[in-house]
Scaffold this active site. Sequence first.
Site, mmCIF file in Angstrom:
data_model
loop_
_atom_site.group_PDB
_atom_site.id
_atom_site.type_symbol
_atom_site.label_atom_id
_atom_site.label_comp_id
_atom_site.label_asym_id
_atom_site.label_seq_id
_atom_site.Cartn_x
_atom_site.Cartn_y
_atom_site.Cartn_z
ATOM 1 N N ASP A 127 -18.779 -76.324 76.686
ATOM 2 C CA ASP A 127 -19.878 -77.292 76.841
ATOM 3 C C ASP A 127 -19.484 -78.509 77.677
ATOM 4 O O ASP A 127 -20.213 -79.497 77.716
ATOM 5 C CB ASP A 127 -20.337 -77.774 75.461
ATOM 6 N N ASP A 186 -22.150 -86.702 76.496
ATOM 7 C CA ASP A 186 -21.789 -86.855 75.084
ATOM 8 C C ASP A 186 -20.435 -87.495 74.863
ATOM 9 O O ASP A 186 -20.119 -87.918 73.754
ATOM 10 C CB ASP A 186 -21.811 -85.473 74.398
ATOM 11 N N ARG A 203 -15.905 -79.316 70.820
ATOM 12 C CA ARG A 203 -16.090 -80.260 71.927
ATOM 13 C C ARG A 203 -15.137 -81.458 71.866
ATOM 14 O O ARG A 203 -15.144 -82.302 72.757
ATOM 15 C CB ARG A 203 -17.550 -80.753 71.949
ATOM 16 N N HIS A 257 -30.154 -83.774 69.679
ATOM 17 C CA HIS A 257 -29.760 -85.157 69.973
ATOM 18 C C HIS A 257 -31.006 -86.034 70.083
ATOM 19 O O HIS A 257 -32.083 -85.536 70.442
ATOM 20 C CB HIS A 257 -29.018 -85.226 71.319
ATOM 21 N N CYS A 267 -27.866 -84.870 79.794
ATOM 22 C CA CYS A 267 -26.525 -84.452 79.317
ATOM 23 C C CYS A 267 -25.543 -84.223 80.455
ATOM 24 O O CYS A 267 -24.327 -84.282 80.259
ATOM 25 C CB CYS A 267 -26.618 -83.139 78.555
HETATM 26 N N1 GLY Z 1 -24.516 -76.977 74.038
HETATM 27 C C1 GLY Z 1 -24.552 -78.375 73.970
HETATM 28 C C2 GLY Z 1 -24.165 -78.867 72.651
HETATM 29 O O1 GLY Z 1 -24.434 -78.170 71.675
HETATM 30 O O2 GLY Z 1 -23.577 -79.886 72.499
#
Ligand code: GLY
Length: 253
Positions: free
Chosen positions: A60, A66, A85, A161, A248
């Site tokens: 991601d 983010d 992440r 989000h 994003c």
């Molecule tokens: N695929 C983006 C997220 O879930 O953060």
Amino acid sequence: MLTQAIVRRPCPAIVDGLTTSNLGKPVYHLALQQHIQYMKALMACGLKVNILDPDNNYPDSTFVEDTALLIPNCAVITNPGAPSRKGETEEMATLLGRFFQNMEAIEPPGTVDAGDIMMVGSHYYIGLSDRTNKDGARQIIGILEKYNLSGSLVTLEKVLHLKTGVSYLKNNTLLSVGEFIEKKDFKDFTIIPVDDDESYAANSIWVNDCVIMPSGYPKTQRAIEEAGYKILMVNTSEFRKIDGGVSCLSLRF
Ligand code: GLY
């Protein structure tokens, strides 16, 4: 006036990105093409685009928004809520260190995805989501106050989000879908409502007097145009498959 953007090219592992949709897996070569068009749109709005290399350890990682919250004079490195992440922030912190003298970081057990944070002038709305917890949100508010800014919490019901469902388009105007159209927190804004069948388009960005929005959402396009904005459209179909939208894909400052 925004002058800079940071993006990260999609990696082949994008096919394994986190998703809640049933739209299938992103097609890598299309994602790469769409990412190039997205960068061109940012450049057309006057931004210099700084490009991070793809990182195949993080499916991601193209969703750089983010990983950091950028406020005047400070970059706040987040602690992303999804375990897969977490390491995405490392290279971003190094790059942001070249632009910002002051750096802060969200510490565990706080988690924050900056896709949950919407800036409206000197106030920041922070969505409490599966990715951003109360501890992380409180840390963000503490940092904002240190820099003479303010923040408030917003509860989310259905979206991943905060900015999946609401976008600030300047001029006291929000582009909002579903739960955000009538939300008390946003009662003093002019709302451009997005129909449920075009909900993906609620994630659009204002960049230097232009709105960059995803292509394929004609009702929302018309509504934004009728509100007086110039629009640039980008095809983000491959990012949509893994819950990624227009905001994003970049950090803008
Ligand atoms: N695929 C983006 C997220 O879930 O953060």
